[in-house]
Design a protein around this motif. Structure first.
Motif, short mmCIF file in Angstrom:
data_model
loop_
_atom_site.label_atom_id
_atom_site.label_comp_id
_atom_site.label_asym_id
_atom_site.label_seq_id
_atom_site.Cartn_x
_atom_site.Cartn_y
_atom_site.Cartn_z
N LEU A 89 0.82 -1.22 0.00
CA LEU A 89 0.00 0.00 0.00
C LEU A 89 0.85 1.26 0.00
N VAL A 90 1.89 1.27 0.86
CA VAL A 90 2.72 2.46 1.01
C VAL A 90 3.47 2.78 -0.27
N GLU A 91 4.00 1.78 -0.93
CA GLU A 91 4.80 2.00 -2.14
C GLU A 91 3.95 2.27 -3.36
N GLY A 92 2.65 2.32 -3.19
CA GLY A 92 1.78 2.73 -4.27
C GLY A 92 1.45 1.67 -5.29
N GLU A 93 1.77 0.42 -5.01
CA GLU A 93 1.48 -0.64 -5.97
C GLU A 93 -0.02 -0.75 -6.22
N LEU A 94 -0.81 -0.70 -5.13
CA LEU A 94 -2.26 -0.84 -5.28
C LEU A 94 -2.84 0.35 -6.02
N SER A 95 -2.40 1.56 -5.64
CA SER A 95 -2.91 2.76 -6.32
C SER A 95 -2.50 2.77 -7.79
N GLU A 96 -1.30 2.22 -8.09
CA GLU A 96 -0.84 2.15 -9.47
C GLU A 96 -1.73 1.20 -10.29
N ILE A 97 -2.11 0.08 -9.69
CA ILE A 97 -2.99 -0.87 -10.37
C ILE A 97 -4.35 -0.23 -10.66
N LEU A 98 -4.89 0.47 -9.66
CA LEU A 98 -6.19 1.12 -9.83
C LEU A 98 -6.12 2.23 -10.88
N ARG A 99 -5.00 2.99 -10.85
CA ARG A 99 -4.83 4.06 -11.85
C ARG A 99 -4.70 3.48 -13.24
N ARG A 100 -3.99 2.34 -13.36
CA ARG A 100 -3.82 1.70 -14.65
C ARG A 100 -5.15 1.22 -15.22
N ARG A 101 -5.98 0.65 -14.35
CA ARG A 101 -7.29 0.17 -14.80
C ARG A 101 -8.18 1.33 -15.24
N LYS A 102 -8.10 2.44 -14.51
CA LYS A 102 -8.87 3.62 -14.87
C LYS A 102 -8.43 4.16 -16.23
N MET A 103 -7.11 4.14 -16.46
CA MET A 103 -6.57 4.61 -17.73
C MET A 103 -7.00 3.69 -18.88
N GLU A 104 -6.98 2.38 -18.64
CA GLU A 104 -7.39 1.43 -19.67
C GLU A 104 -8.85 1.64 -20.07
N LYS A 105 -9.69 1.99 -19.10
CA LYS A 105 -11.09 2.27 -19.40
C LYS A 105 -11.22 3.52 -20.28
N LYS A 106 -10.43 4.54 -19.97
CA LYS A 106 -10.45 5.77 -20.76
C LYS A 106 -10.01 5.50 -22.20
N ILE A 107 -8.94 4.69 -22.34
CA ILE A 107 -8.43 4.37 -23.68
C ILE A 107 -9.46 3.58 -24.47
N SER A 108 -10.16 2.66 -23.82
CA SER A 108 -11.15 1.83 -24.52
C SER A 108 -12.33 2.66 -25.04
N LYS A 109 -12.55 3.84 -24.46
CA LYS A 109 -13.66 4.69 -24.88
C LYS A 109 -13.27 5.68 -25.98
N LEU A 110 -11.98 5.75 -26.30
CA LEU A 110 -11.52 6.69 -27.32
C LEU A 110 -12.00 6.29 -28.71
N ASN A 111 -12.21 7.29 -29.54
CA ASN A 111 -12.58 7.05 -30.94
C ASN A 111 -12.04 8.20 -31.78
N GLY A 112 -11.36 7.88 -32.87
CA GLY A 112 -10.79 8.94 -33.70
C GLY A 112 -9.57 9.59 -33.08
N HIS A 113 -8.87 8.85 -32.23
CA HIS A 113 -7.69 9.39 -31.56
C HIS A 113 -6.42 9.05 -32.34
N TYR A 114 -5.30 9.51 -31.83
CA TYR A 114 -4.00 9.24 -32.46
C TYR A 114 -3.14 8.41 -31.51
N ILE A 115 -2.26 7.60 -32.10
CA ILE A 115 -1.35 6.77 -31.31
C ILE A 115 0.08 7.18 -31.65
N VAL A 116 0.82 7.59 -30.65
CA VAL A 116 2.22 8.00 -30.83
C VAL A 116 3.11 6.87 -30.34
N CYS A 117 3.82 6.25 -31.26
CA CYS A 117 4.67 5.10 -30.95
C CYS A 117 6.13 5.54 -30.86
N GLY A 118 6.65 5.55 -29.65
CA GLY A 118 8.02 5.98 -29.43
C GLY A 118 8.08 7.41 -28.94
#
Length: 329
Positions: free
Chosen positions: A84-113
């Motif tokens: 909990l202290v090192e933020g592993e749990l919060s990082e997992i929750l933040r990652r899942r929240k970000m994945e949900k945001k990405i899944s809702k995108l449409n007409g976006h751009y992907i920058v590779c590198g």
């Protein structure tokens, strides 16, 4: 590392519980429920009385269970606290929240590198209000993107799984700015395999790579050394023009850009002149050129009539141009 320790602690705790239950059932001939209850109160050291009187062998077993059980329990608690202290749990929750945001995108751009070229692409997309997802292998790079609140995927951009995680199926375009031409070629083929309609802009280090990339499906290929050479020449022979462009591109308070707008079939501009369309009345926006078919007309007349398929080249503040784009359809 913390995740492995936490998993190890849970496995040890499960082993201790199974050993405790099995021990009481074998030594004292107790039922499963009585053995489970006795194991819990022994490891937790809550001080409740025994379920049934213990035999000498049962007491020795209980002492061993207390020593090993408490050790494992303390190890598990300390590991979970570190988790909990090192933020592993919060990082997992933040990652899942970000994945949900990405899944809702449409007409976006992907920058590779997100290297020397990619970071400027991201900066431009951010300034002009375009939705995007960045992909990079570097942990430090992704950490900085996360701190800025930007959407990203950490992984190999040439992997179809990573591109799908960036929602490439619904993206508008991909910027291929990986470290080598070979990687960018592989990225293009992978991206086109996922979404054939993607617009692809690639960076090329070698002149001979341009033709290969266009054959592989690139809509545009940029050679940094070529662009850099032109820029150096321009700095020398047309300094005022370069200064003007720098002010326009690097302004922090107001973001001015050269943008293009295509008149589509449902546009309110069809059949209207530049004057009657109201575009010329928009303060801070200038119509630099208009393309009809393959011909460009610079500084067009206000009586120029707009038709479906025409492209307007505008100079102005991005927020004002976005309003015109909405009207254009």
């Amino acid at each position: 590392m913390i995740k492995r320790r936490l998993l190890f602690a849970l496995i040890l705790l499960a082993i201790v519980f199974l050993a405790g239950i099995s021990g009481y059932m074998l030594i004292e001939r107790w039922s499963f429920l009585d053995s489970f209850y006795m194991t819990v109160i022994t490891i937790a050291s809550v001080g409740y009385m025994e379920v049934n009187p213990l035999s000498p062998h049962g007491r020795i077993f209980t002492i061993c269970l207390i020593i090993f059980g408490m050790g494992v329990l303390l190890f598990g608690i300390s590991t979970f606290t570190a988790f909990l202290v090192e933020g592993e749990l919060s990082e997992i929750l933040r990652r899942r929240k970000m994945e949900k945001k990405i899944s809702k995108l449409n007409g976006h751009y992907i920058v590779c590198g997100v290297g020397r070229t990619g970071k400027h692409i991201i900066d431009e997309l951010y300034k002009t209000g375009r939705p995007f997802v960045a992909i990079d292998k570097g942990e430090d790079v992704c950490k900085k993107l996360g701190e800025k609140g930007l959407l990203f995927i950490m992984g190999d951009a040439t992997s179809s799984a990573v591109l799908k995680a960036a929602n490439a199926e619904h993206a508008r375009g991909v910027f291929c700015s990986l470290s080598s031409d070979a990687e960018n070629l592989l990225l293009m083929l992978t991206a086109k395999g996922i979404n054939p309609g993607l617009k692809i802009i690639a960076r090329a280090e070698e002149d001979e790579s341009e033709d290969k990339m266009r054959k592989a499906g690139a809509d545009g290929v940029v050679l940094p050394e070529f662009i850099g050479g032109l820029r150096m020449a321009s700095e020398m022979i047309r300094p005022e023009a370069v200064t003007f462009l720098d002010k326009m591109l690097k302004g922090k308070e107001e973001v001015y850009r050269v943008e293009d707008i295509t008149v589509v079939s449902n546009s309110v501009f069809i059949g209207k002149t530049l004057k009657t369309s109201g575009i010329l009345n928009k303060e801070g926006v200038t119509v630099a050129a208009i393309r009809k078919g393959g011909k460009y007309t610079f500084n067009p007349s206000e009586e120029e009539r707009l038709e479906m398929g025409d492209a307007l080249i505008l100079i102005g503040e991005t927020k004002d141009i976005r309003e015109i784009k909405k009207l254009a359809g």
